[in-house]
Design an enzyme around this catalytic site. Structure first.
Site, PDB file in Angstrom:
ATOM      1  N   ASP A 189     -50.906  92.804  -0.196  1.00  0.00           N
ATOM      2  CA  ASP A 189     -51.055  92.181   1.114  1.00  0.00           C
ATOM      3  C   ASP A 189     -50.108  90.978   1.221  1.00  0.00           C
ATOM      4  O   ASP A 189     -49.999  90.181   0.279  1.00  0.00           O
ATOM      5  CB  ASP A 189     -52.504  91.733   1.285  1.00  0.00           C
ATOM      6  CG  ASP A 189     -52.751  91.028   2.595  1.00  0.00           C
ATOM      7  OD1 ASP A 189     -52.660  91.681   3.640  1.00  0.00           O
ATOM      8  OD2 ASP A 189     -53.020  89.807   2.553  1.00  0.00           O
ATOM      9  N   GLU A 209     -46.395  94.492   1.832  1.00  0.00           N
ATOM     10  CA  GLU A 209     -45.887  94.010   3.113  1.00  0.00           C
ATOM     11  C   GLU A 209     -44.802  92.957   2.865  1.00  0.00           C
ATOM     12  O   GLU A 209     -45.109  91.873   2.353  1.00  0.00           O
ATOM     13  CB  GLU A 209     -47.020  93.376   3.929  1.00  0.00           C
ATOM     14  CG  GLU A 209     -48.120  94.323   4.318  1.00  0.00           C
ATOM     15  CD  GLU A 209     -49.222  93.604   5.080  1.00  0.00           C
ATOM     16  OE1 GLU A 209     -49.466  93.946   6.244  1.00  0.00           O
ATOM     17  OE2 GLU A 209     -49.834  92.678   4.495  1.00  0.00           O
TER      18      GLU A 209
END
Length: 688
Positions: free
Chosen positions: A350, A380
């Site tokens: 994340d 990400e």
């Protein structure tokens, strides 16, 4: 020795004499003893607080706050490199423990061991367990599913509770890890559901939203009927990184149960040939002041600006200083622990932009060398807000030749448009998006990758509008379908609550049963993920896309409860042709290596553009170079509302994907130099 880390606005100084290289932090269990080690170099005194096992499983029975029983305070001994330790003979399984630190200024803190591997309900205390006692039957024989290359994977993102909590699942363990162990489940028309559905679909890996212990779900108040918005979360609020979340276990008050049931889930998926990806959130914690990190070494684990204030690049209150030696070590120890103890097959990071590139490269190399080269690592490549990490952020391009991949938001936007609004992309009606789609189709090798193994190709994920709802927005149907709208205070516009809003919505109002594949929204959804599944790179699907899953227009459903998030298994029989199409495309991809080229050179030499204009993109793949039994393959996407004809090389072409049918079986044969592509669809054909 001093190491310095330069930020854009600050210089942080770390004394590496206070860093530790050993792999035994936390608890080490011997046959007749137990050793505790904690890293807290600035502490003046450290005590191990030991609580006897609770008779009824309640951590409160022996809580200091309850006044029922004081803990046994055992002094810990200081070693070099910031380590405090103590070793005790005897069997201490089931005992609760905490770490008490006293600093030179007299400040005293009590913290859960950040390396704790078991905790009480809601993570209030650490617990001593023998991990070998938590292995389910068959665990020692568990085999990690094989994966020769990352591009051989087909990823399926899923929330544990969403998978089984809806009444239509009729599962015994609704909302729990053990739901993945339930086989042979069928709907009223004989369609497989649950884990058998995943096997039938053909995906290779389940990507689970965070399953480490997180903070905002009360584990004492979760059951199959609880759909309260206040007690549902996706899990991006880390509490204890090395312990499974208790709300997904049948007994959160039994520390060993969540461990055993998590392993049972992994084992069940592995037995179906499906790997398990963990979504991990090492970029921030739920809390700063009350976190174990801050209590054990104030100011060390979190980044600060030059004025000493904590930075908030995550947008959630803090960001973890991953570039500091012991923080990097903690992350590397943690992912390796999950990979080894729980047989986890990969990790999705994340807000990976907030993790420094050196850490990402180090952990990728460590996992591939010491655990398995098949471990998948991706994340990400962005942050949420400004960060002092600056040039050390892990962004698109920083993954080159480093053993991990990044989400390709460039390709995502080219296919569908923006994430939460009515903006369009190629598959949703935009003009002029063909070139950007073409870049993505070739694995982004002319954009930010050195090979297709470094790009995660997707159109939607758990956050933002899911695919069905996004397509509805682009077609101006938000109001017509009665999608949920929220006021600034979080209340639902025009309804008393979310459940009422869902009941009033008609997300499939314009879909005629029996003619599902003729619907324009359906065709745009199939085209969008059809591009993903036939492009070079690693395809990623959001759970339920194959069922036309809706979240009723809720673009950020992390606290919207089961009524919005649950997968409704009755949709499978309702939209079975859609499922069959996805299954066929996945079978096609996995059967033919021409869709899974490994290197930049293979792509450059074996993919040739045929047409790129006015909503049409067509190209030819040469299969011989990758050892494919199909010598030549043509893939054509038509996003226009009318059929298009294009020139193709003269040969006998066998069509395997066309107008809602997909797979490896021949639908029809085309002889000649022209191909007609139906409106809003894709065609795939080959010659041998």
């Amino acid at each position: 020795m001093i190491e310095q880390y330069e930020y854009e606005d600050q210089r942080y100084v770390e004394d590496v004499n206070d860093t530790y290289e050993g792999d035994d932090l936390g608890i080490t269990m011997q046959s007749a003893s137990c050793r505790f080690k904690v890293w807290t170099p600035k502490a003046a005194e450290v005590q191990l607080l030991l609580y006897p096992p609770s008779a009824d499983g309640s951590p409160e029975e022996y809580s200091d706050r309850s006044g029922q029983l004081k803990p046994n305070e055992i002094p810990m001994n200081k070693q070099a490199q910031g380590i405090w330790h103590v070793e005790m003979s005897g069997d201490w399984c089931g005992y609760r423990y905490m770490i008490q630190t006293t600093f030179g200024d007299g400040r005293r803190e009590i913290a859960v061991d950040p390396y704790a591997r078991a905790v009480t309900m809601n993570g209030e205390m650490g617990v001593i367990v023998r991990l070998e006692h938590t292995d389910p039957e068959g665990w020692k024989e568990d085999v990690r599913p094989g994966l020769e290359s990352p591009v051989d994977a087909v990823l399926y993102e899923l929330h544990v509770r969403d998978f089984s909590i809806h009444p239509s699942s009729e599962m015994k363990y609704r909302g729990k890890y053990l739901a993945f162990t339930e086989t042979g489940l069928l709907d009223s028309e004989g369609n497989s559901i649950g884990i058998d559905h995943l096997t039938e679909l053909g995906i290779t890996h389940v990507h689970l939203l965070p399953v480490f212990d997180f903070a905002t779900v009360d584990e004492a108040q979760v059951d199959a009927s609880n759909s309260d918005r206040s007690n549902y979360n996706w899990g991006y609020d880390p509490l204890h990184y090395n312990v499974p979340e208790g709300s997904y276990a049948t007994r959160a008050d039994e520390p060993e149960t969540r461990i055993r049931e998590f392993k049972s889930m992994v084992l069940a998926l592995h037995q179906k040939g499906i790997g398990v990806i963990m979504d991990v959130v090492y970029n921030h914690t739920f809390d700063t002041a009350r976190s174990s990190f801050e209590k054990l070494y104030p100011g060390y684990y979190y980044r600060q600006w030059e004025d000493g204030t904590y930075s908030n690049g995550s947008g959630t209150g803090n960001e973890v200083a991953t570039e500091r030696h012991m923080v990097r070590k903690f992350i590397m120890d943690s992912v390796r622990y999950w990979a080894e103890e729980y047989h986890v097959d990969g990790f999705r990071f994340d807000l990976m932009g907030l993790i420094d590139t050196a850490t990402m490269k180090s952990l990728a190399a460590d996992l591939h060398e010491k655990v398995s080269p098949s471990i998948l690592i991706y994340g990400e490549p962005w942050g949420a807000l400004e960060s002092p990490l600056g040039d050390d952020m892990t962004l698109k391009g920083d993954q080159r030749e480093s053993g991990f991949a990044v989400f390709n938001d460039n390709f995502r936007g080219a296919i569908k448009g923006d994430s939460d609004g009515a903006g369009t992309g190629f598959a949703t009606g935009a003009e002029g998006a063909e070139e950007n789609v073409w870049v993505g189709v070739r694995g982004a090798i002319t954009d930010f990758t050195s090979a297709p193994t470094e790009t995660i190709n997707y159109v939607t994920a758990h956050d933002n509008l899911n695919l069905w709802d996004k397509v509805a927005y682009t077609q101006g149907l938000k109001g017509t379908l009665g999608f949920i709208s929220y006021d600034e205070d979080g209340s639902v516009k025009g309804c008393d609550n979310v459940q009422q809003a869902v009941q009033q919505a008609s997300p499939y109002k314009q879909v005629e049963l029996g003619h599902v594949l003729e619907n324009e929204m359906v065709r745009r959804c199939l085209l969008a993920n059809g591009i993903v599944l036939t492009s070079q790179g690693i395809p990623f699907l959001a759970a339920g896309d194959e069922l036309l899953r809706t979240k009723f227009g809720d673009a950020n459903s992390h606290e919207s409860g089961d009524v919005v998030n649950a997968i409704r298994w009755e949709y499978k029989k309702q939209f079975k042709p859609v499922f069959d199409y996805y299954r066929g495309l996945i079978r096609l991809r996995r059967a033919h290596s021409v869709f899974r080229l490994r290197t930049r050179g293979e792509i450059e030499q074996n993919i040739r553009l045929l047409e790129q204009d006015k909503g049409v993109l067509a190209y030819e793949l040469l299969g011989t170079a990758s050892g494919d039994s199909w010598k030549r393959v043509i893939v054509a996407y038509n996003a226009a509302k009318e059929s298009r004809t294009l020139s193709i090389p003269s040969a006998q072409w066998h069509v395997v994907v066309e107008q809602g049918r997909a797979g490896t079986d021949i639908i029809r044969t085309v002889v000649g130099g022209e191909l007609s592509i139906p409106a809003i669809s894709m065609t795939v054909m080959y010659c041998s």
